[in-house]
Write a protein that holds these residues in place. Structure first.
Motif, mmCIF file in Angstrom:
data_model
loop_
_atom_site.group_PDB
_atom_site.id
_atom_site.type_symbol
_atom_site.label_atom_id
_atom_site.label_comp_id
_atom_site.label_asym_id
_atom_site.label_seq_id
_atom_site.Cartn_x
_atom_site.Cartn_y
_atom_site.Cartn_z
ATOM 1 N N LYS A 162 -20.938 10.317 -19.405
ATOM 2 C CA LYS A 162 -21.899 9.242 -19.637
ATOM 3 C C LYS A 162 -23.009 9.169 -18.599
ATOM 4 C CE LYS A 162 -19.971 7.705 -23.370
ATOM 5 N NZ LYS A 162 -20.650 7.871 -24.677
ATOM 6 N N GLU A 163 -22.658 9.345 -17.336
ATOM 7 C CA GLU A 163 -23.642 9.133 -16.274
ATOM 8 C C GLU A 163 -24.502 10.366 -16.010
ATOM 9 O OE1 GLU A 163 -22.098 7.377 -12.729
ATOM 10 O OE2 GLU A 163 -20.833 5.951 -13.796
ATOM 11 N N VAL A 164 -23.903 11.530 -16.067
ATOM 12 C CA VAL A 164 -24.683 12.735 -15.781
ATOM 13 C C VAL A 164 -24.890 13.600 -17.019
ATOM 14 C CG1 VAL A 164 -24.072 12.802 -13.352
ATOM 15 C CG2 VAL A 164 -22.621 13.966 -14.983
ATOM 16 N N SER A 165 -23.947 13.574 -17.961
ATOM 17 C CA SER A 165 -24.079 14.247 -19.263
ATOM 18 C C SER A 165 -24.565 15.688 -19.133
ATOM 19 C CB SER A 165 -25.034 13.460 -20.181
ATOM 20 O OG SER A 165 -24.464 12.232 -20.551
ATOM 21 N N ILE A 166 -23.774 16.502 -18.457
ATOM 22 C CA ILE A 166 -24.090 17.916 -18.386
ATOM 23 C C ILE A 166 -22.881 18.720 -18.860
ATOM 24 C CG2 ILE A 166 -25.717 17.635 -16.483
ATOM 25 C CD1 ILE A 166 -23.522 18.889 -14.674
ATOM 26 N N PRO A 167 -23.102 19.918 -19.366
ATOM 27 C CA PRO A 167 -21.991 20.767 -19.761
ATOM 28 C C PRO A 167 -21.196 21.236 -18.533
ATOM 29 C CG PRO A 167 -24.039 21.478 -20.809
ATOM 30 C CD PRO A 167 -24.407 20.511 -19.728
ATOM 31 N N VAL A 168 -19.914 21.467 -18.734
ATOM 32 C CA VAL A 168 -19.052 21.995 -17.670
ATOM 33 C C VAL A 168 -18.465 23.318 -18.145
ATOM 34 C CG1 VAL A 168 -16.958 21.649 -16.322
ATOM 35 C CG2 VAL A 168 -18.481 19.714 -16.769
ATOM 36 N N LEU A 169 -18.690 24.362 -17.375
ATOM 37 C CA LEU A 169 -18.150 25.685 -17.681
ATOM 38 C C LEU A 169 -16.903 25.902 -16.825
ATOM 39 C CD1 LEU A 169 -18.393 28.456 -19.094
ATOM 40 C CD2 LEU A 169 -19.815 29.201 -17.184
ATOM 41 N N VAL A 170 -15.762 26.026 -17.485
ATOM 42 C CA VAL A 170 -14.502 26.192 -16.774
ATOM 43 C C VAL A 170 -14.117 27.662 -16.785
ATOM 44 C CG1 VAL A 170 -12.075 25.514 -16.658
ATOM 45 C CG2 VAL A 170 -13.776 23.895 -17.496
ATOM 46 N N MET A 171 -14.038 28.247 -15.591
ATOM 47 C CA MET A 171 -13.652 29.646 -15.433
ATOM 48 C C MET A 171 -12.144 29.710 -15.148
ATOM 49 S SD MET A 171 -16.825 30.818 -15.560
ATOM 50 C CE MET A 171 -16.869 32.496 -14.905
ATOM 51 N N HIS A 172 -11.500 30.769 -15.595
ATOM 52 C CA HIS A 172 -10.059 30.912 -15.390
ATOM 53 C C HIS A 172 -9.770 31.935 -14.299
ATOM 54 C CE1 HIS A 172 -8.352 28.533 -18.727
ATOM 55 N NE2 HIS A 172 -9.542 28.745 -19.257
ATOM 56 N N GLU A 173 -8.788 31.613 -13.466
ATOM 57 C CA GLU A 173 -8.326 32.578 -12.476
ATOM 58 C C GLU A 173 -7.676 33.760 -13.179
ATOM 59 O OE1 GLU A 173 -5.493 30.379 -10.241
ATOM 60 O OE2 GLU A 173 -6.973 29.593 -8.848
ATOM 61 N N ASP A 174 -7.762 34.934 -12.579
ATOM 62 C CA ASP A 174 -7.026 36.085 -13.079
ATOM 63 C C ASP A 174 -5.602 36.036 -12.577
ATOM 64 O OD1 ASP A 174 -9.198 37.052 -14.441
ATOM 65 O OD2 ASP A 174 -9.905 38.257 -12.754
ATOM 66 N N VAL A 232 -6.258 28.778 -23.384
ATOM 67 C CA VAL A 232 -6.972 30.043 -23.525
ATOM 68 C C VAL A 232 -7.323 30.587 -22.154
ATOM 69 C CG1 VAL A 232 -7.907 29.421 -25.783
ATOM 70 C CG2 VAL A 232 -9.215 28.907 -23.739
ATOM 71 N N GLU A 233 -7.536 31.888 -22.084
ATOM 72 C CA GLU A 233 -7.760 32.544 -20.791
ATOM 73 C C GLU A 233 -9.176 33.070 -20.638
ATOM 74 O OE1 GLU A 233 -5.592 32.369 -18.410
ATOM 75 O OE2 GLU A 233 -4.182 31.317 -19.720
ATOM 76 N N VAL A 234 -10.123 32.493 -21.357
ATOM 77 C CA VAL A 234 -11.534 32.879 -21.214
ATOM 78 C C VAL A 234 -12.319 31.642 -20.794
ATOM 79 C CG1 VAL A 234 -11.344 34.710 -22.936
ATOM 80 C CG2 VAL A 234 -12.046 32.414 -23.657
ATOM 81 N N THR A 286 0.559 22.147 -25.513
ATOM 82 C CA THR A 286 0.391 22.199 -26.959
ATOM 83 C C THR A 286 -0.969 21.694 -27.408
ATOM 84 O OG1 THR A 286 1.395 20.011 -27.219
ATOM 85 C CG2 THR A 286 2.849 21.919 -27.384
ATOM 86 N N ASN A 287 -1.678 20.979 -26.557
ATOM 87 C CA ASN A 287 -2.961 20.446 -27.027
ATOM 88 C C ASN A 287 -4.100 20.583 -26.035
ATOM 89 O OD1 ASN A 287 -2.504 18.491 -25.110
ATOM 90 N ND2 ASN A 287 -2.162 16.824 -26.547
ATOM 91 N N SER A 288 -3.908 21.279 -24.939
ATOM 92 C CA SER A 288 -4.986 21.439 -23.976
ATOM 93 C C SER A 288 -5.696 22.767 -24.177
ATOM 94 C CB SER A 288 -4.448 21.358 -22.543
ATOM 95 O OG SER A 288 -5.467 21.702 -21.635
ATOM 96 N N VAL A 289 -6.963 22.701 -24.550
ATOM 97 C CA VAL A 289 -7.739 23.923 -24.759
ATOM 98 C C VAL A 289 -7.887 24.701 -23.458
ATOM 99 C CG1 VAL A 289 -10.009 24.820 -25.415
ATOM 100 C CG2 VAL A 289 -8.957 22.968 -26.744
ATOM 101 N N ILE A 290 -8.130 23.966 -22.374
ATOM 102 C CA ILE A 290 -8.361 24.618 -21.096
ATOM 103 C C ILE A 290 -7.154 25.442 -20.658
ATOM 104 C CG2 ILE A 290 -8.847 24.251 -18.643
ATOM 105 C CD1 ILE A 290 -11.215 23.777 -20.529
ATOM 106 N N SER A 291 -5.965 24.881 -20.790
ATOM 107 C CA SER A 291 -4.770 25.602 -20.370
ATOM 108 C C SER A 291 -4.316 26.594 -21.427
ATOM 109 C CB SER A 291 -3.625 24.619 -20.069
ATOM 110 O OG SER A 291 -3.241 23.934 -21.241
#
Length: 277
Positions: free
Chosen positions: A265-277, A139-141, A132-137
């Motif tokens: 905090k330590e590395v501060s980089i964006p993370v791109l999460v790809m979804h399995e088909d 959406v499928e993009v 109900t509140n996880s964006v990653i789980s």
């Protein structure tokens, strides 16, 4: 043209992520769809029988005025970066963020979602929350999560974590397409644990298949996957980390609070999460 959904609450974290969204839109030849959601409080009509509708109308109007006032500020940011040619459209929706986000992804046929994160609590919610509140789980993009301290810089190296599964190749090819548009190198990481089931032959087959691409394959032996990934980010000059949502249990164990704190905090980089088909 790719479509990028950018949910925003006009916070500092969202504004920082907006710069990343603009630059990413330029890379993939995309347009931005700004999504702002708000939740109307629930009132009991029996206590407000005469002005019940007026209460809701006034709240909606107030939210619209805020939305209207903030848009020019974002357009000014685009103009300052000479990116004002990027198409920007808007969505103002009431209700739950994830529910509206999922609807917007489907209705607008979104290709990417880009979100700003404030800290560990945001990352925990985005990556490992309930359905109900996880964006990653939800959406499928692909979802690009941008920590508030991650200031945009030219993308030179994209990190890609893999387990050398056949389906990972498709995602690697997507990442390579993005990398080509910004002349970036891709560094692929496999953390080989003591219980690894990936053969040396499989790794060699991958190297042969992608021999013509600007990708470097790294295999690092370790049973501490998280620390190895952090070392990979720090010592291999990774600008964006790409990961694939494998089994949910694996993903949740990887993105726990201690690990996300170090990422933000330590590395501060964006993370791109790809979804399995």
């Amino acid at each position: 043209m790719k479509k990028i959904l950018f949910p925003t609450d006009f916070s500092e974290a969202a504004t920082n992520a907006f710069v990343h969204a603009l630059e990413f839109a330029k890379i993939v030849n995309g347009e931005l769809i700004l999504l702002h959601t708000f939740e109307i409080p629930v009132y009991d009509s029996q206590f407000f029988p005469e002005n019940y509708a007026a209460i809701y109308s006034s709240i909606e109007l107030a939210k619209f005025e805020v939305f209207k006032d903030e848009i020019p500020k974002l357009r000014a940011i685009a103009a300052e970066r000479n990116l004002d040619e990027i198409v920007i459209r808007h969505r103002l929706m009431d209700g739950d963020l994830l529910y509206n986000l999922k609807n917007a992804v489907e209705e607008d046929q979104i290709d990417f979602v880009i979100m700003g994160t404030n800290g560990v609590s945001d990352w925990t919610k985005f990556f490992t929350g309930s359905n109900t509140n996880s964006v990653i789980s939800g959406v499928e993009v692909p979802v690009l999560c941008v920590p508030i301290d991650a200031k945009f810089k030219k993308i030179k190296v994209i990190g890609f974590t893999t387990r050398y599964r056949e389906k990972d190749k498709k995602e690697l090819k997507k990442v390579l397409k993005i990398a080509k548009k910004t002349n970036a190198k891709v560094r692929s990481l496999y953390v080989k644990t003591s219980v690894s089931d990936v053969s040396h032959q499989t790794i060699k087959e991958w190297e042969a298949e992608f021999a013509g691409e600007n990708v470097e394959f790294l295999v690092l032996p370790s049973d501490d996957v998280k620390e190895t990934i952090l070392d990979f980010i720090l010592f291999k000059d990774i600008d964006i980390l790409t990961t694939i949502t494998h089994k949910r249990s694996f993903f949740e164990s990887l993105f726990d609070s201690s690990f996300t704190k170090k990422i933000t905090k330590e590395v501060s980089i964006p993370v791109l999460v790809m979804h399995e088909d």
